[in-house]
Design a protein around this motif. Structure first.
Motif, PDB file in Angstrom:
ATOM      1  N   ALA A  98       0.828  -1.212   0.000  1.00  0.00           N
ATOM      2  CA  ALA A  98       0.000   0.000   0.000  1.00  0.00           C
ATOM      3  C   ALA A  98       0.858   1.256   0.000  1.00  0.00           C
ATOM      4  CB  ALA A  98      -0.927  -0.004   1.219  1.00  0.00           C
ATOM      5  N   ALA A  99       2.028   1.171   0.615  1.00  0.00           N
ATOM      6  CA  ALA A  99       2.946   2.319   0.665  1.00  0.00           C
ATOM      7  C   ALA A  99       3.772   2.464  -0.609  1.00  0.00           C
ATOM      8  CB  ALA A  99       3.877   2.166   1.861  1.00  0.00           C
ATOM      9  N   ARG A 100       3.538   1.562  -1.564  1.00  0.00           N
ATOM     10  CA  ARG A 100       4.235   1.592  -2.860  1.00  0.00           C
ATOM     11  C   ARG A 100       5.751   1.425  -2.708  1.00  0.00           C
ATOM     12  NH1 ARG A 100       0.555   3.073  -6.731  1.00  0.00           N
ATOM     13  NH2 ARG A 100      -1.270   4.225  -6.000  1.00  0.00           N
ATOM     14  N   VAL A 101       6.140   0.552  -1.797  1.00  0.00           N
ATOM     15  CA  VAL A 101       7.553   0.199  -1.686  1.00  0.00           C
ATOM     16  C   VAL A 101       7.897  -0.681  -2.885  1.00  0.00           C
ATOM     17  CG1 VAL A 101       9.289  -1.012  -0.321  1.00  0.00           C
ATOM     18  CG2 VAL A 101       7.544   0.378   0.819  1.00  0.00           C
ATOM     19  N   GLU A 102       8.811  -0.187  -3.718  1.00  0.00           N
ATOM     20  CA  GLU A 102       9.144  -0.883  -4.963  1.00  0.00           C
ATOM     21  C   GLU A 102      10.369  -1.776  -4.781  1.00  0.00           C
ATOM     22  OE1 GLU A 102       9.727   2.219  -7.808  1.00  0.00           O
ATOM     23  OE2 GLU A 102       7.608   2.868  -7.747  1.00  0.00           O
ATOM     24  N   ARG A 103      10.666  -2.551  -5.823  1.00  0.00           N
ATOM     25  CA  ARG A 103      11.774  -3.491  -5.751  1.00  0.00           C
ATOM     26  C   ARG A 103      13.110  -2.785  -5.519  1.00  0.00           C
ATOM     27  NH1 ARG A 103      11.990  -8.162 -10.157  1.00  0.00           N
ATOM     28  NH2 ARG A 103      10.095  -8.749  -9.025  1.00  0.00           N
ATOM     29  N   GLY A 104      13.251  -1.555  -5.996  1.00  0.00           N
ATOM     30  CA  GLY A 104      14.503  -0.819  -5.799  1.00  0.00           C
ATOM     31  C   GLY A 104      14.576  -0.069  -4.487  1.00  0.00           C
ATOM     32  N   ASP A 105      13.523  -0.172  -3.678  1.00  0.00           N
ATOM     33  CA  ASP A 105      13.497   0.536  -2.406  1.00  0.00           C
ATOM     34  C   ASP A 105      14.055  -0.349  -1.286  1.00  0.00           C
ATOM     35  OD1 ASP A 105      12.422   2.917  -3.460  1.00  0.00           O
ATOM     36  OD2 ASP A 105      10.388   2.094  -3.407  1.00  0.00           O
ATOM     37  N   VAL A 106      13.838   0.070  -0.042  1.00  0.00           N
ATOM     38  CA  VAL A 106      14.429  -0.616   1.112  1.00  0.00           C
ATOM     39  C   VAL A 106      13.388  -0.770   2.208  1.00  0.00           C
ATOM     40  CG1 VAL A 106      16.065  -0.335   3.036  1.00  0.00           C
ATOM     41  CG2 VAL A 106      16.830   0.071   0.696  1.00  0.00           C
ATOM     42  N   VAL A 107      13.357  -1.950   2.796  1.00  0.00           N
ATOM     43  CA  VAL A 107      12.608  -2.175   4.032  1.00  0.00           C
ATOM     44  C   VAL A 107      13.599  -2.048   5.184  1.00  0.00           C
ATOM     45  CG1 VAL A 107      11.337  -3.867   5.413  1.00  0.00           C
ATOM     46  CG2 VAL A 107      10.906  -3.691   2.946  1.00  0.00           C
ATOM     47  N   LEU A 108      13.275  -1.200   6.155  1.00  0.00           N
ATOM     48  CA  LEU A 108      14.146  -0.994   7.316  1.00  0.00           C
ATOM     49  C   LEU A 108      13.484  -1.634   8.529  1.00  0.00           C
ATOM     50  CD1 LEU A 108      16.155   2.160   8.221  1.00  0.00           C
ATOM     51  CD2 LEU A 108      14.978   0.864   9.999  1.00  0.00           C
ATOM     52  N   ALA A 109      14.154  -2.653   9.078  1.00  0.00           N
ATOM     53  CA  ALA A 109      13.651  -3.355  10.261  1.00  0.00           C
ATOM     54  C   ALA A 109      14.173  -2.656  11.495  1.00  0.00           C
ATOM     55  CB  ALA A 109      14.088  -4.812  10.236  1.00  0.00           C
ATOM     56  N   LEU A 110      13.303  -1.942  12.200  1.00  0.00           N
ATOM     57  CA  LEU A 110      13.688  -1.163  13.372  1.00  0.00           C
ATOM     58  C   LEU A 110      13.119  -1.831  14.615  1.00  0.00           C
ATOM     59  CD1 LEU A 110      14.882   1.446  14.661  1.00  0.00           C
ATOM     60  CD2 LEU A 110      12.661   2.534  14.218  1.00  0.00           C
ATOM     61  N   GLY A 111      13.962  -2.577  15.317  1.00  0.00           N
ATOM     62  CA  GLY A 111      13.461  -3.247  16.512  1.00  0.00           C
ATOM     63  C   GLY A 111      14.339  -4.406  16.912  1.00  0.00           C
ATOM     64  N   GLY A 112      13.792  -5.260  17.745  1.00  0.00           N
ATOM     65  CA  GLY A 112      14.510  -6.422  18.222  1.00  0.00           C
ATOM     66  C   GLY A 112      14.402  -7.595  17.276  1.00  0.00           C
ATOM     67  N   GLY A 113      14.651  -8.780  17.809  1.00  0.00           N
ATOM     68  CA  GLY A 113      14.699  -9.963  16.969  1.00  0.00           C
ATOM     69  C   GLY A 113      13.400 -10.289  16.280  1.00  0.00           C
ATOM     70  N   VAL A 114      12.280 -10.052  16.952  1.00  0.00           N
ATOM     71  CA  VAL A 114      10.974 -10.338  16.341  1.00  0.00           C
ATOM     72  C   VAL A 114      10.767  -9.473  15.110  1.00  0.00           C
ATOM     73  CG1 VAL A 114       8.482 -10.140  16.679  1.00  0.00           C
ATOM     74  CG2 VAL A 114       9.892 -11.202  18.444  1.00  0.00           C
ATOM     75  N   VAL A 115      10.988  -8.176  15.251  1.00  0.00           N
ATOM     76  CA  VAL A 115      10.814  -7.255  14.119  1.00  0.00           C
ATOM     77  C   VAL A 115      11.812  -7.577  13.014  1.00  0.00           C
ATOM     78  CG1 VAL A 115      11.119  -4.850  13.393  1.00  0.00           C
ATOM     79  CG2 VAL A 115       9.748  -5.388  15.404  1.00  0.00           C
ATOM     80  N   GLY A 116      13.052  -7.873  13.370  1.00  0.00           N
ATOM     81  CA  GLY A 116      14.056  -8.186  12.357  1.00  0.00           C
ATOM     82  C   GLY A 116      13.690  -9.413  11.550  1.00  0.00           C
ATOM     83  N   ASP A 117      13.250 -10.478  12.232  1.00  0.00           N
ATOM     84  CA  ASP A 117      12.844 -11.699  11.529  1.00  0.00           C
ATOM     85  C   ASP A 117      11.622 -11.463  10.655  1.00  0.00           C
ATOM     86  OD1 ASP A 117      14.893 -13.000  12.809  1.00  0.00           O
ATOM     87  OD2 ASP A 117      13.624 -14.248  14.077  1.00  0.00           O
ATOM     88  N   LEU A 118      10.637 -10.760  11.206  1.00  0.00           N
ATOM     89  CA  LEU A 118       9.388 -10.518  10.499  1.00  0.00           C
ATOM     90  C   LEU A 118       9.589  -9.600   9.304  1.00  0.00           C
ATOM     91  CD1 LEU A 118       6.227 -10.695  10.472  1.00  0.00           C
ATOM     92  CD2 LEU A 118       6.246  -8.722  12.024  1.00  0.00           C
ATOM     93  N   ALA A 119      10.250  -8.459   9.518  1.00  0.00           N
ATOM     94  CA  ALA A 119      10.464  -7.503   8.435  1.00  0.00           C
ATOM     95  C   ALA A 119      11.393  -8.066   7.373  1.00  0.00           C
ATOM     96  CB  ALA A 119      11.019  -6.195   8.989  1.00  0.00           C
ATOM     97  N   GLY A 120      12.411  -8.818   7.802  1.00  0.00           N
ATOM     98  CA  GLY A 120      13.316  -9.436   6.838  1.00  0.00           C
ATOM     99  C   GLY A 120      12.596 -10.427   5.948  1.00  0.00           C
ATOM    100  N   PHE A 121      11.692 -11.221   6.512  1.00  0.00           N
ATOM    101  CA  PHE A 121      10.916 -12.183   5.724  1.00  0.00           C
ATOM    102  C   PHE A 121       9.971 -11.443   4.781  1.00  0.00           C
ATOM    103  CE2 PHE A 121       7.787 -15.983   5.944  1.00  0.00           C
ATOM    104  CZ  PHE A 121       8.277 -16.487   4.750  1.00  0.00           C
ATOM    105  N   ALA A 122       9.344 -10.375   5.291  1.00  0.00           N
ATOM    106  CA  ALA A 122       8.465  -9.578   4.417  1.00  0.00           C
ATOM    107  C   ALA A 122       9.260  -9.018   3.241  1.00  0.00           C
ATOM    108  CB  ALA A 122       7.825  -8.445   5.220  1.00  0.00           C
ATOM    109  N   ALA A 123      10.470  -8.528   3.485  1.00  0.00           N
ATOM    110  CA  ALA A 123      11.307  -8.011   2.398  1.00  0.00           C
ATOM    111  C   ALA A 123      11.675  -9.115   1.414  1.00  0.00           C
ATOM    112  CB  ALA A 123      12.569  -7.373   2.974  1.00  0.00           C
ATOM    113  N   ALA A 124      11.889 -10.322   1.920  1.00  0.00           N
ATOM    114  CA  ALA A 124      12.284 -11.432   1.053  1.00  0.00           C
ATOM    115  C   ALA A 124      11.194 -11.810   0.070  1.00  0.00           C
ATOM    116  CB  ALA A 124      12.656 -12.640   1.907  1.00  0.00           C
TER     117      ALA A 124
END
Length: 374
Positions: A98-124
């Motif tokens: 919905a935020a129009r994050v495109e393939r050339g953009d970046v997902v920034l995981a800001l938080g502890g291990g839960v956020v890092g695992d979750l956001a990293g998987f979403a980026a993948a």
């Protein structure tokens, strides 16, 4: 492992050919996030964080990103292990789309291990792969989960059973963020620091025994502990990115610990990940001693150090009722390292002498669990 040295700021390289990246370690890196992230060439940054971290760190990070001309979109999830679920993953991915994050953009995981695992998987999985920057705000995430590309969510049947390897483009380990951690969370992260000494660096473990108070207090000793841990993990990841060999050693204590987390249904009021790892490491050394692989004195040494910093060392320390040996064994059978139905254990011949074992009999495990829970 590489030699330890002290510096105010550290840069650790994870060498993976064209996917190599830096871990930056130092104070106030979150306030400087814009400069580091802008260098990656993205236009829109999808910041994924949780409610607790957002209240403390999101304003400064977002302001820094915007100062460098970046568009900032945020997705905020509930804090806690239960956010590592299909439901929350769908919420995060949909928010980034919905935020129009495109393939050339970046997902920034800001938080502890839960956020890092979750956001990293979403980026993948977002648009078949979007770059990710890890900005870990807990000690556990800075020394372990933010490095190496393991991302994922939990299944009701076990921890981290759904996920992907997706290396970050950068890790920003801001040591000043640790000043805001509750003491329980810092202690839990320290379990992962001690793990690197127990795996194959007795000298580092001995240094921690002598200097753990300074690590908890902050300053150069804390930076040294974090940098040494990151160098250790970076070296293992460079040799074995997808855990086909000695990267499995990084799971010391996790087979037992993950089973305990599953048994309490990931209830963070009863047990958080680093506490499970601490109990699991103590159990791994006691199991090694019971099998005649390590001296009982080594198991006592491990227990003594973990207890000295306030970490639990026995499953009986987990508040509330636990299932019996059969229940824990069932959880262990869902461990990611199971091969052809056989459990893989990280055992030890002594402190700094861990090894991978795939020939432990189920009867031996059950007898040990019965003794631990008696």
């Amino acid at each position: 492992m590489t030699a330890i040295h002290v510096a105010d700021d550290e840069r650790v390289r994870v060498a993976l050919a064209d996917r190599s990246y830096d871990i930056l370690i130092g104070r106030d890196l979150l306030a400087e996030a814009g400069a580091h992230v802008a260098a990656l060439g993205a236009r829109t940054i999808g910041v994924v964080t949780d409610e607790n971290v957002a209240a403390i760190h999101l304003p400064a990070v977002a302001a820094s990103l915007r100062r460098h001309g970046l568009t900032v979109e945020t997705v905020i999830v509930p804090a806690g292990e239960k956010s590592k679920s299909f439901e929350t993953l769908g919420f995060v991915v949909d928010g980034l789309i919905a935020a129009r994050v495109e393939r050339g953009d970046v997902v920034l995981a800001l938080g502890g291990g839960v956020v890092g695992d979750l956001a990293g998987f979403a980026a993948a999985i977002l648009r078949r792969g979007v770059r990710c920057v890890q900005a870990p705000t807990s000690l556990l995430a800075q020394v372990d989960s933010s490095v190496g590309g393991k991302t994922g969510i939990n299944s009701p049947r076990g921890k981290n059973l759904i996920g992907a390897f997706h290396q970050p483009s950068l890790v920003l380990a801001d040591t000043s963020a640790l000043d805001t951690l509750p003491p329980r969370e810092f202690r839990a992260g320290y379990a992962e620091v001690a793990k690197y000494g127990l795996i194959d660096d007795e000298a580092f473990f001995g240094w921690l025994e002598a200097n753990h108070a300074e690590v908890f207090a902050g300053g150069p000793a804390r930076t040294r502990a974090i940098a040494t841990s990151c160098r250790a993990k970076a070296g293992v990841v460079a040799r074995d990115e997808h855990e086909h060999g000695d990267r499995a050693l990084l799971n010391l204590g996790h087979t037992f610990g993950h089973a305990l987390e599953a048994e309490v249904a990931y209830d963070g009021t009863r047990l958080i990940h680093g506490e499970g790892v601490a109990i699991g490491m103590a159990m791994a050394f006691r199991f090694s001693a019971a099998l005649g692989l390590a001296a009982p004195a080594d198991a006592r040494r491990v227990e003594a150090h973990l207890a000295a910093v306030g970490l639990p060392t026995s499953p009986k320390a987990v508040p509330g009722p636990l299932g019996g040996p059969e229940a824990l064994f069932r959880h262990m059978q869902q461990d990611k390292k199971v091969e052809r139905g056989r459990l893989t254990f990280i055992l030890a011949h002594g402190v700094g002498q861990s090894f991978v074992s795939r020939d432990v009999e189920a009867a031996q495990v059950m007898a040990f669990l019965e003794s631990e829970l008696a």
